[in-house]
Enzyme design. Sequence first.
Site, PDB file in Angstrom:
ATOM      1  N   HIS A   1       4.342 -15.716  -3.055  1.00 30.01           N
ATOM      2  CA  HIS A   1       4.394 -15.803  -4.519  1.00 30.01           C
ATOM      3  C   HIS A   1       5.216 -16.958  -5.104  1.00 30.01           C
ATOM      4  O   HIS A   1       6.241 -16.730  -5.750  1.00 30.01           O
ATOM      5  CB  HIS A   1       4.822 -14.469  -5.136  1.00 30.01           C
ATOM      6  CG  HIS A   1       5.948 -13.738  -4.426  1.00 30.01           C
ATOM      7  ND1 HIS A   1       7.146 -14.314  -4.119  1.00 30.01           N
ATOM      8  CD2 HIS A   1       6.027 -12.453  -3.988  1.00 30.01           C
ATOM      9  CE1 HIS A   1       7.915 -13.419  -3.519  1.00 30.01           C
ATOM     10  NE2 HIS A   1       7.261 -12.291  -3.425  1.00 30.01           N
TER      11      HIS A   1
ATOM     12  N   ASP B   1       0.023  -9.732  -4.414  1.00 32.77           N
ATOM     13  CA  ASP B   1       1.295  -8.997  -4.542  1.00 32.77           C
ATOM     14  C   ASP B   1       1.067  -7.680  -5.294  1.00 32.77           C
ATOM     15  O   ASP B   1       1.896  -7.258  -6.111  1.00 32.77           O
ATOM     16  CB  ASP B   1       2.385  -9.835  -5.211  1.00 32.77           C
ATOM     17  CG  ASP B   1       3.782  -9.248  -4.957  1.00 32.77           C
ATOM     18  OD1 ASP B   1       3.885  -8.227  -4.249  1.00 32.77           O
ATOM     19  OD2 ASP B   1       4.764  -9.812  -5.474  1.00 32.77           O
TER      20      ASP B   1
ATOM     21  N   LEU C   1       0.809  -1.224   0.000  1.00 39.36           N
ATOM     22  CA  LEU C   1       0.000   0.000   0.000  1.00 39.36           C
ATOM     23  C   LEU C   1       0.842   1.272   0.000  1.00 39.36           C
ATOM     24  O   LEU C   1       0.291   2.372  -0.098  1.00 39.36           O
ATOM     25  CB  LEU C   1      -0.991  -0.003   1.175  1.00 39.36           C
ATOM     26  CG  LEU C   1      -2.058  -1.105   1.133  1.00 39.36           C
ATOM     27  CD1 LEU C   1      -3.034  -0.957   2.287  1.00 39.36           C
ATOM     28  CD2 LEU C   1      -2.803  -1.103  -0.195  1.00 39.36           C
TER      29      LEU C   1
ATOM     30  N   ASN D   1       9.010  -9.452  -9.427  1.00 37.81           N
ATOM     31  CA  ASN D   1       9.784 -10.413  -8.638  1.00 37.81           C
ATOM     32  C   ASN D   1       8.834 -11.299  -7.853  1.00 37.81           C
ATOM     33  O   ASN D   1       8.002 -10.760  -7.132  1.00 37.81           O
ATOM     34  CB  ASN D   1      10.677  -9.688  -7.630  1.00 37.81           C
ATOM     35  CG  ASN D   1      11.833  -8.972  -8.287  1.00 37.81           C
ATOM     36  OD1 ASN D   1      12.064  -9.105  -9.474  1.00 37.81           O
ATOM     37  ND2 ASN D   1      12.561  -8.201  -7.497  1.00 37.81           N
TER      38      ASN D   1
HETATM   39  O1  DOR Z   1       7.527  -7.516  -7.826  1.00 37.14           O
HETATM   40  C1  DOR Z   1       7.618  -7.260  -6.642  1.00 37.14           C
HETATM   41  N1  DOR Z   1       7.301  -6.049  -6.172  1.00 37.14           N
HETATM   42  N2  DOR Z   1       8.044  -8.201  -5.811  1.00 37.14           N
HETATM   43  C2  DOR Z   1       8.334  -7.930  -4.526  1.00 37.14           C
HETATM   44  O2  DOR Z   1       8.764  -8.805  -3.844  1.00 37.14           O
HETATM   45  C3  DOR Z   1       8.176  -6.558  -3.993  1.00 37.14           C
HETATM   46  C4  DOR Z   1       7.206  -5.796  -4.777  1.00 37.14           C
HETATM   47  C5  DOR Z   1       7.247  -4.319  -4.516  1.00 37.14           C
HETATM   48  O3  DOR Z   1       7.322  -3.905  -3.350  1.00 37.14           O
HETATM   49  O4  DOR Z   1       7.176  -3.547  -5.476  1.00 37.14           O
HETATM   50 ZN    ZN Z   2       7.939 -10.580  -2.701  1.00 32.54          ZN
END
Ligand code: DOR
Ligand code: ZN
Length: 437
Positions: free
Chosen positions: A233, A306, A62, A279
């Site tokens: 994930h 995510d 958020l 990720n």
């Molecule tokens: O793609 C991702 N974005 N993987 C993560 O683990 C963190 C997240 C982010 O905070 O943007």
């Molecule tokens: Zn992550």
Amino acid sequence: MSSQVLIRNARPYGEGDPVDVLLGDEQILAIGADVAAPTDAVVIDGAGQILLPGFVDLHTHLREPGREDTETIDSGSAAAARGGFTAVFAMANTDPVADSAVITDHVWRRGREVGLVDVHPVGAVTVGLGGTQLAEMGAMAAGVGQVRMFSDDGKCVSDPLLMRRALEYASSLGVLIAQHAEEPRLTDGAVAHEGPTAARLGLAGWPRAAEESIVARDALLARDAGARVHICHASTAGTVELVKWARTQGIAISAEVTPHHLLLDDSRLETYDGINRVNPPLRERSDVEALRRGLADGVLDCVATDHAPHAEQDKCCEFSQARPGMLGLETALSIVIETMVRPGLLDWRGVAKVMSERPAQIVGLDDQGRPLEVGEPANIVLVDPDAEWIVRGHDFASISHNTPYEDMTLPGRVTATVLRGRITARDGNVFPLDGGR
Ligand code: DOR
Ligand code: ZN
């Protein structure tokens, strides 16, 4: 006190004949044919629609505090309510990091003020996500925000000794550690799944083993600590196999999969569009198939979005410079319908299980993910399964627009979300308690 809500002619779990469902302030008051409408009731026509328990997202970013230009508790709550969620877990990789009760309590309080969804703060496992010193998990758990899940998500708790201590500590506190499984020594500079596509495109590869080695290690650490561990994930076929194996050993492991890993594969990278950087990375079609099967079989427990808002300038740039992450809250249900319901891998009971019941159980929320029965909490979502819509990032409630589904036609829409008897979203409109900022 809010007025009562009467939903007419909807089918709970998409099963049986349509019924009327009367929702009181806190609880479901009546379910049956022809329930009489109380005088001040808001009546919703649920004909052709499906009633499910409100969705629970174990993995939401958020961005408040710190990156309010990309999302706030206010805007993210609106996105959640529109997506059918009645509870979300807000990850700790904010700025400052949610590694103290000051921050986690703020997140909880602000969520309650907005009132669109229960915003449960996730506490960091290590101070500043630094990976070297355990954060004060006990203080966060004891705070107003009652933190019940801890994660360094965005980063892996890669030091095995620290992870072991975190699991032991979490076990004694009765809280959950959620691991972003990524062995950093294997992902240095990696931006894409290691495979033929990345090789051809000249992108630095992220091997499956970077995820799987941590999943295997943490399963063993959890076994020895007598603790529970949750895998964020899951993205590879091997992770599904490892989770299955760990269960056969009696290890208390749970795992989530994101909507994007259920739908997209690394062929999306051909355009070098940073919108597809995430990720863990989008994998190969064989992984996508294994994740779907794993979710259908119950090896993977639940779907978690995510949801990762990012500013335009951080996504519309060279692929390797783009920030990883994609929006998820407002498209999650539709992607689950597309990838799981339409191919016959899950029925609506199954959707309730993976988007509401299991996630609530994993974190021990006793007011969410409950059966649609009289006396149970009035946290529900009404879904039009036949609706189709075209994704437009600019129409989202999120401040950011980084959706990988832009212009796609997706099935199914949330028509109403109800939290503790109060309508939080209806036909795309949201109703925050504080009128919104
Ligand atoms: O793609 C991702 N974005 N993987 C993560 O683990 C963190 C997240 C982010 O905070 O943007
Ligand atoms: Zn992550």
